[in-house]
Design an enzyme around this catalytic site. Structure first.
Site: not given
Length: 918
Positions: A183, A185-187, A189-191, A204, A307
């Site tokens: 659902i 994707q970030g710096f 990793g993935k979620v 996560k 952030d």
């Protein structure tokens, strides 16, 4: 790794078609590192957050695992190569989201919004209106916060706490988890959405191998250590952690799942309408409560989020509860001396002191909160039509703030306090909560909320009777219908003075004031034949005033320390012959380094440890400095009115010298041995220094051998504090700005990279010279320069290639090539600029020097605060003339050149150097 999904139903592309180079996702260029965030997905046609960057082609050039975040697409011929511009936080389409279905029409239009309207209009979705009606029926004209806390959210919160209490040391066996789908994707990793013991959870997975010298395990442990301490209804709950089965043994964090997705998604989806005032207040209060908890609840000290963005605020399914998410960049402020200077977060939400790498406190979160409030009121993204890096520069250097015209006074007052340029003057979140309570009883707020409730009830009943949403839509005022007139009236008055600013900063007058949609066409200036007319000039040539002539060569020349005597009265020659014994005829000049503050320059020699000091005041050599080893390259800085010189030696040492006046008081014939203040030994086997630059804070070295850039802190460490891998591509040249975290590099593959040295991250790549089969491969970028090394407001960078002889001028904010010049026929050895005269030169071994002038005066720009848009996207460089100096050098190759004042140039050939006035 991933690509942007195209939005087939995107509206308003007419306004953005020409603005393809703008990157406006939640982190964008600079990456100024963003951790992974749970960004809930859209239905088809609603990927609004990525619309602003979906037209950009991402080209996979960076092989470094820390920086590479974009996948390779088919390469196109373009000046912009935005391989590193892709945001770490990307939204993945989630087709199972029941609420966002086809009834929403793919999201509201992309028109402009009239934020000056006194009656905010509701968002159009019938499903959303029905949920708001239910809340209004319970809470009257305002949202009842106690209802929110005692309702569904509180029940679900208690259930999760109860389940969580059954775990030992937060460990969740992987067999208990059922992963359903990705659902986000970030710096880091993935979620994924998963099921655990009958509950929907978010999983996560940390996939980043290394970040800023932290291993994957350290990244994981850091976030878990913070999240495991949190237990508050407005912070996304940490449930546990597990190691997934498989050869990689990936570690994952299990968190509370929020069905409503991110606040940014909601605002993007409904960007043509206003949120109800009560919902605005409810979301703001939830965020403030969560942040107050983070800042005040822990004995060890506050937890600084670092952030806080709308993408990291998650909502429940009815949008009545907002929770703070993503603590990957958060930091605990321990007791005792604490210093935070690393730039963290996303550009639009980043506080000025954080962007400038100054010491900062938890008040950076208050600044970010102000930006989120602006988003909540406008339903717009905070880039405000600007390129992200440009916005960050304006906010930090010029105290630029987003437009507040048309905002209710209570929001204007609170937002202005929260984004105050002085951190200590920003309110705490405890004080913000008190202000929000006062807003709830404000007569204007009550009136706006009552009108909004009435409109919502009316539209709801109309929709029920008609069986469609068309009637309710007719009662809504789209922002684009009235904002066009407002923008037209303000087109010549784009900047409004901010009387409350301590720095005489300014606010944007309108949301679209700073659009960068205009593309600047690259022009090419090419000459074919340059005649040698130094000694053969005649009066006819000097009196030629034809403005169409590309080649102009009349100049006055001076010969410094030269064996050649020129006697040509037609060319107004001023001979000055000094003692030629001052120079060793066996030494070949390698480079000239002008020290403008002392009206002098240093002369280094090939394969020699001798550096000579030449005074321009009396036009003579005054001293000869003897180094420990031969000089590879050197740069100087003025610090506290003292001149310091950093030198890379042939033994791969970096030596720091202070150039005192006493060092130059001796004779040119008797060398003065100069002792370094500090010496750093570099690993010669790996990092053989090719070029060096110094921003006054850090020394930066590049190596062609190991394709890397190393950052050195001369005061604190004898070892590099950071290393930036260039992915196996050789680095030919580097440059930096004084006391700024930006640097640029020219690579052997024809690319120019912009780096943030605080995060060791390449955030943008430009293509100076695309690969060409006719040229036998890539054309390297041998010269890169910031046009203004001390003026952070100047966005212009200069690049040159020896192989194709092209000199290019770029706007780093918009990544646009403003000018391209074929400046020489044979080669292009270097670029030099003189900031005081606003001129620059390129030179070639064939004996030609090309002179250029800046289109605008940067010094004047720096003195204007209230009526000038800093950045000046069209601030190009203009060609002036080409000078042929072959006869002065007896047809020997030209080696180095510097422009030392208005139209005055010094250059060298073999063991002699000369001066001309163009």
């Amino acid at each position: 790794m991933f690509n942007n999904d195209k939005d087939d139903n995107n509206q308003g592309n007419e306004n953005n078609e020409n603005n393809k180079i703008n990157i406006k996702t939640s982190i964008d260029m600079g990456n100024y590192i963003n951790s992974s965030s749970l960004v809930e997905s859209f239905g088809s046609g609603s990927n609004r957050n990525n619309d602003k960057s979906e037209d950009v082609e991402y080209d996979d050039d960076d092989d470094d695992d820390d920086d590479e975040i974009a996948s390779t697409e088919e390469e196109k011929e373009s000046d912009l190569d935005s391989d590193s511009d892709l945001a770490p936080t990307q939204i993945i389409v989630d087709d199972s989201d029941d609420f966002y279905n086809n009834n929403n029409g793919g999201g509201g239009g992309g028109g402009n919004e009239d934020i000056s309207s006194t009656s905010p209009t509701l968002i159009t979705s019938n499903s959303f209106n029905d949920k708001i009606n239910q809340i209004f029926s319970r809470g009257g004209s305002s949202l009842n916060s106690s209802f929110l806390n005692n309702g569904e959210n509180k029940i679900n919160f208690k259930q999760l706490v109860k389940l969580k209490s059954t775990l030992k040391k937060h460990e969740i066996p992987s067999r208990e988890l059922t992963v359903e789908k990705e659902i986000g994707q970030g710096f880091f990793g993935k979620v994924y959405k998963a099921r655990w013991r009958g509950k929907s959870v978010a999983l996560k997975k940390i996939t980043l191998i290394k970040f800023r010298d932290l291993t994957e395990t350290e990244i994981f442990d850091k976030e878990v250590s913070i999240m495991s301490k949190l237990c508050h209804p407005t912070c996304v709950m940490f449930i546990g952690a597990c190691s997934l089965d498989g050869p990689s043994n990936d570690r994952s964090i299990i968190m509370e799942y929020m069905e409503g997705g991110s606040l940014r998604r909601l605002l993007d989806e409904k960007s043509s309408y206003h949120l109800p005032p009560s919902l605005q207040l409810s979301i703001a209060r939830d965020i403030a409560e969560g942040m107050n908890y983070l800042h005040t609840n822990f004995k060890e000290g506050p937890i600084v989020h670092r952030d806080l963005t709308s993408s990291n605020i998650l909502l429940n399914s009815s949008y009545t509860v907002a929770k703070i998410n993503d603590f990957g960049l958060s930091k605990e402020m321990k007791p005792g001396p604490t210093e935070m200077t690393a730039a963290m977060g996303s550009l639009a939400w980043m506080a000025p002191e954080c962007f400038k790498a100054e010491n900062y406190t938890e008040k950076v979160d208050v600044y970010s909160f102000a930006i989120i409030l602006w988003e909540i009121v406008t339903c717009r993204d905070p880039y405000n039509g600007m390129e992200p890096l440009r916005l960050a520069f304006l906010a930090s250097v010029e105290d630029y703030r987003l437009p507040l015209n048309g905002f209710p006074p209570y929001w204007v007052e609170l937002i202005s306090k929260c984004w105050n340029i002085t951190p200590s003057l920003r309110p705490s979140f405890k004080e913000i909560l008190q202000i929000l309570n006062q807003i709830e009883s404000d007569p204007l707020f009550l009136n706006l909320n009552l009108n909004c409730s009435s409109n919502n009830t009316s539209s709801g009943s109309t929709s029920t009777s008609s069986g469609s949403s068309s009637s309710s839509d007719n009662n809504l005022t789209k922002s684009s219908e009235s904002n066009n007139n407002l923008r037209e009236s303000n087109i010549n008055n784009q900047i409004k003075s901010n009387k409350n600013s301590s720095k005489n900063g300014y606010y944007a007058q309108d949301i679209n004031d700073y659009s960068l949609s205009m593309q600047v066409e690259t022009k090419n200036c090419i000459y074919n034949n340059v005649s040698d007319n130094v000694n053969n000039n005649n009066n006819n040539n000097n009196n030629n005033n034809n403005d169409n002539d590309f080649f102009k060569s009349s100049f006055t020349k001076k010969s410094f320390l030269s064996n050649n005597n020129y006697n040509n009265n037609n060319n107004n020659i001023n001979n000055k012959n000094n003692n030629t014994n001052n120079l060793n005829d066996n030494l070949i000049i390698k480079s000239l380094n002008h020290i403008s503050e002392q009206n002098s320059f240093l002369v280094s020699y090939q394969d020699s440890n001798i550096v000579k000091y030449f005074s321009l005041d009396n036009e003579s050599l005054t001293s000869t400095l003897q180094m420990e080893q031969s000089v590879v390259c050197m740069k100087y800085q003025i610090i506290n009115e003292k001149v310091f010189l950093v030198v890379a030696m042939s033994n791969n040492n970096i030596s720091l010298f202070e150039l005192k006046k006493t060092d130059f008081s001796g004779s040119a014939n008797s060398p003065t041995t100069l002792l370094p203040i500090k010496v750093i030994k570099c690993d010669e086997q790996r990092h053989t220094i090719k070029d060096i630059t110094w921003n006054g804070t850090h020394v930066i070295t590049s190596s062609f051998k190991d394709s890397s850039i190393q950052i050195w802190d001369l005061e604190k460490s004898l070892y590099p504090i950071s290393k930036m891998d260039n992915g196996g591509v050789g680095i030919l040249s580097i440059d930096s700005q004084s006391h700024q975290p930006l640097m640029i590099s020219g690579d052997s593959d024809g690319k120019v990279k912009l780096w943030d040295i605080r995060n060791s991250h390449c955030f943008r790549t430009l293509t100076h010279s695309p690969p060409s089969s006719s040229s036998g491969g890539s054309i390297g970028v041998d010269s890169v320069l910031f046009r203004s090394p001390h003026a952070v407001r100047d966005p212009i960078i200069l690049t040159g290639s020896s192989k194709d002889c092209k000199f290019k001028v770029w706007n780093m904010y918009s990544s646009t090539c403003l000018n391209s010049f074929q400046s020489h026929n044979k080669d292009l050895l270097g670029i030099h600029r003189n900031q005081s005269s606003q001129q620059m030169i390129t030179w070639s071994s064939e004996g030609t020097i090309s002179l250029f002038n800046s289109g605008n005066n940067i010094n004047n720009q720096n003195n204007q605060n209230n009526n000038n848009d800093c950045g000046n996207d069209n601030d190009s460089v203009e060609f002036s003339k080409v000078l042929n100096v072959n006869s002065m050098m007896s047809n020997e190759p030209l080696q180095s050149a510097q422009i030392i004042s208005k139209n005055r140039i010094i250059f060298s050939s073999k063991n002699k150097f000369y001066s001309i006035i163009a």
